[in-house]
Scaffold this motif. Sequence first.
Motif, mmCIF file in Angstrom:
data_model
loop_
_atom_site.group_PDB
_atom_site.id
_atom_site.type_symbol
_atom_site.label_atom_id
_atom_site.label_comp_id
_atom_site.label_asym_id
_atom_site.label_seq_id
_atom_site.Cartn_x
_atom_site.Cartn_y
_atom_site.Cartn_z
ATOM 1 N N ARG A 111 0.834 -1.212 0.000
ATOM 2 C CA ARG A 111 0.000 0.000 0.000
ATOM 3 C C ARG A 111 0.869 1.261 0.000
ATOM 4 N NH1 ARG A 111 -2.820 -1.419 3.943
ATOM 5 N NH2 ARG A 111 -1.514 -0.555 5.576
ATOM 6 N N ASN A 112 1.913 1.281 0.835
ATOM 7 C CA ASN A 112 2.703 2.501 1.005
ATOM 8 C C ASN A 112 3.782 2.722 -0.047
ATOM 9 O OD1 ASN A 112 1.266 3.143 3.349
ATOM 10 N ND2 ASN A 112 2.642 1.937 4.616
ATOM 11 N N TYR A 113 4.296 1.646 -0.638
ATOM 12 C CA TYR A 113 5.431 1.791 -1.548
ATOM 13 C C TYR A 113 5.132 1.396 -2.995
ATOM 14 C CZ TYR A 113 8.057 2.393 2.746
ATOM 15 O OH TYR A 113 8.509 2.850 3.952
ATOM 16 N N PHE A 114 4.029 0.686 -3.213
ATOM 17 C CA PHE A 114 3.760 0.181 -4.563
ATOM 18 C C PHE A 114 2.343 0.511 -5.027
ATOM 19 C CE2 PHE A 114 7.107 -2.549 -2.802
ATOM 20 C CZ PHE A 114 8.094 -2.352 -3.753
ATOM 21 N N GLU A 115 1.833 1.660 -4.589
ATOM 22 C CA GLU A 115 0.526 2.150 -5.024
ATOM 23 C C GLU A 115 -0.574 1.104 -4.834
ATOM 24 O OE1 GLU A 115 1.063 3.557 -9.028
ATOM 25 O OE2 GLU A 115 2.910 4.590 -8.462
ATOM 26 N N ASN A 116 -0.466 0.326 -3.751
ATOM 27 C CA ASN A 116 -1.446 -0.708 -3.408
ATOM 28 C C ASN A 116 -1.591 -1.759 -4.507
ATOM 29 O OD1 ASN A 116 -3.002 -1.702 -1.323
ATOM 30 N ND2 ASN A 116 -4.880 -0.832 -2.124
ATOM 31 N N SER A 117 -0.497 -2.020 -5.222
ATOM 32 C CA SER A 117 -0.527 -2.960 -6.341
ATOM 33 C C SER A 117 0.573 -4.004 -6.191
ATOM 34 C CB SER A 117 -0.344 -2.200 -7.657
ATOM 35 O OG SER A 117 -0.094 -3.093 -8.721
ATOM 36 N N TYR A 118 0.158 -5.261 -6.028
ATOM 37 C CA TYR A 118 1.138 -6.350 -5.967
ATOM 38 C C TYR A 118 1.843 -6.492 -7.313
ATOM 39 C CZ TYR A 118 -0.381 -7.658 -1.329
ATOM 40 O OH TYR A 118 -0.635 -7.646 0.009
ATOM 41 N N LYS A 119 1.128 -6.172 -8.391
ATOM 42 C CA LYS A 119 1.735 -6.200 -9.721
ATOM 43 C C LYS A 119 2.893 -5.208 -9.790
ATOM 44 C CE LYS A 119 0.589 -5.136 -14.498
ATOM 45 N NZ LYS A 119 -0.448 -4.605 -15.374
ATOM 46 N N GLU A 120 2.694 -4.009 -9.228
ATOM 47 C CA GLU A 120 3.765 -3.008 -9.191
ATOM 48 C C GLU A 120 4.956 -3.522 -8.383
ATOM 49 O OE1 GLU A 120 4.423 0.011 -10.576
ATOM 50 O OE2 GLU A 120 2.695 -0.396 -11.834
ATOM 51 N N MET A 121 4.676 -4.215 -7.284
ATOM 52 C CA MET A 121 5.756 -4.744 -6.452
ATOM 53 C C MET A 121 6.569 -5.784 -7.217
ATOM 54 S SD MET A 121 5.645 -6.635 -2.740
ATOM 55 C CE MET A 121 5.015 -8.172 -3.394
ATOM 56 N N VAL A 122 5.888 -6.713 -7.855
ATOM 57 C CA VAL A 122 6.594 -7.750 -8.620
ATOM 58 C C VAL A 122 7.372 -7.113 -9.764
ATOM 59 C CG1 VAL A 122 6.291 -9.790 -10.076
ATOM 60 C CG2 VAL A 122 5.002 -9.587 -7.939
ATOM 61 N N PHE B 255 8.631 -4.140 -9.849
ATOM 62 C CA PHE B 255 9.794 -3.481 -9.251
ATOM 63 C C PHE B 255 10.936 -4.472 -9.068
ATOM 64 C CE2 PHE B 255 12.193 -2.753 -5.341
ATOM 65 C CZ PHE B 255 12.757 -1.513 -5.591
ATOM 66 N N PHE B 256 10.628 -5.641 -8.497
ATOM 67 C CA PHE B 256 11.679 -6.634 -8.264
ATOM 68 C C PHE B 256 12.196 -7.227 -9.572
ATOM 69 C CE2 PHE B 256 9.672 -6.726 -3.992
ATOM 70 C CZ PHE B 256 10.781 -6.300 -3.288
ATOM 71 N N ALA B 257 11.345 -7.333 -10.559
ATOM 72 C CA ALA B 257 11.794 -7.842 -11.863
ATOM 73 C C ALA B 257 12.741 -6.829 -12.521
ATOM 74 C CB ALA B 257 10.593 -8.127 -12.760
ATOM 75 N N ARG B 258 12.362 -5.555 -12.493
ATOM 76 C CA ARG B 258 13.217 -4.506 -13.077
ATOM 77 C C ARG B 258 14.544 -4.404 -12.334
ATOM 78 N NH1 ARG B 258 8.315 -1.742 -13.156
ATOM 79 N NH2 ARG B 258 8.866 -0.620 -11.265
ATOM 80 N N ASP B 259 14.508 -4.621 -11.038
ATOM 81 C CA ASP B 259 15.708 -4.516 -10.204
ATOM 82 C C ASP B 259 16.512 -5.822 -10.214
ATOM 83 O OD1 ASP B 259 17.150 -2.676 -8.645
ATOM 84 O OD2 ASP B 259 16.453 -3.614 -6.783
ATOM 85 N N LYS B 260 16.063 -6.779 -11.040
ATOM 86 C CA LYS B 260 16.725 -8.088 -11.198
ATOM 87 C C LYS B 260 16.842 -8.856 -9.883
ATOM 88 C CE LYS B 260 19.260 -6.902 -15.368
ATOM 89 N NZ LYS B 260 18.774 -5.629 -15.718
ATOM 90 N N LYS B 261 15.816 -8.697 -9.024
ATOM 91 C CA LYS B 261 15.754 -9.438 -7.766
ATOM 92 C C LYS B 261 14.884 -10.687 -7.915
ATOM 93 C CE LYS B 261 17.851 -6.247 -5.268
ATOM 94 N NZ LYS B 261 19.267 -6.279 -5.198
ATOM 95 N N ILE B 262 14.220 -10.781 -9.073
ATOM 96 C CA ILE B 262 13.369 -11.927 -9.352
ATOM 97 C C ILE B 262 13.585 -12.296 -10.825
ATOM 98 C CG2 ILE B 262 11.317 -10.556 -9.910
ATOM 99 C CD1 ILE B 262 9.659 -12.689 -8.473
ATOM 100 N N SER B 263 13.776 -13.586 -11.084
ATOM 101 C CA SER B 263 14.084 -14.033 -12.449
ATOM 102 C C SER B 263 12.815 -14.445 -13.189
ATOM 103 C CB SER B 263 15.038 -15.226 -12.394
ATOM 104 O OG SER B 263 14.367 -16.360 -11.866
#
Length: 121
Positions: A83-94, A96-104
């Motif tokens: 809610r606080n960091y990803f505009e209440n979107s789990y899609k945005e969170m995933v 973010f981690f994909a762009r940051d290469k934290k998730i393959s």
Amino acid sequence: MERLTTQEEEAMIYAWELQSCSVKDIVAKYDPPQPPYTTVASIVKNLERKGYVRAKRIGNTYLYTPAIRENEYKRHFMSGVVRNYFENSYKEMVSFFARDKKISADDLKEIIELIEKGKED
């Protein structure tokens, strides 16, 4: 549900692992150098005050048991992060981690399989 400090969270993780434990049991879970018993006792008292553990007196000591399930804590605070960091979107969170290469891509495929399997249950 009150947010835990880093130290409280670490002690709570040990309490979840042990399920029923004394302060001494929690101290034993720490990597060396272990914090002083009195420090951990204060942390556990804070956890009790915040409602995260229940205390039961057994002889000269107290046994502590988690009052909140680990997955309940994770769900509550992960929802806040989303809610606080990803505009209440789990899609945005995933994303973010994909762009940051934290998730393959393989990780994402596994997540999709878990989601699809969950829909079948």
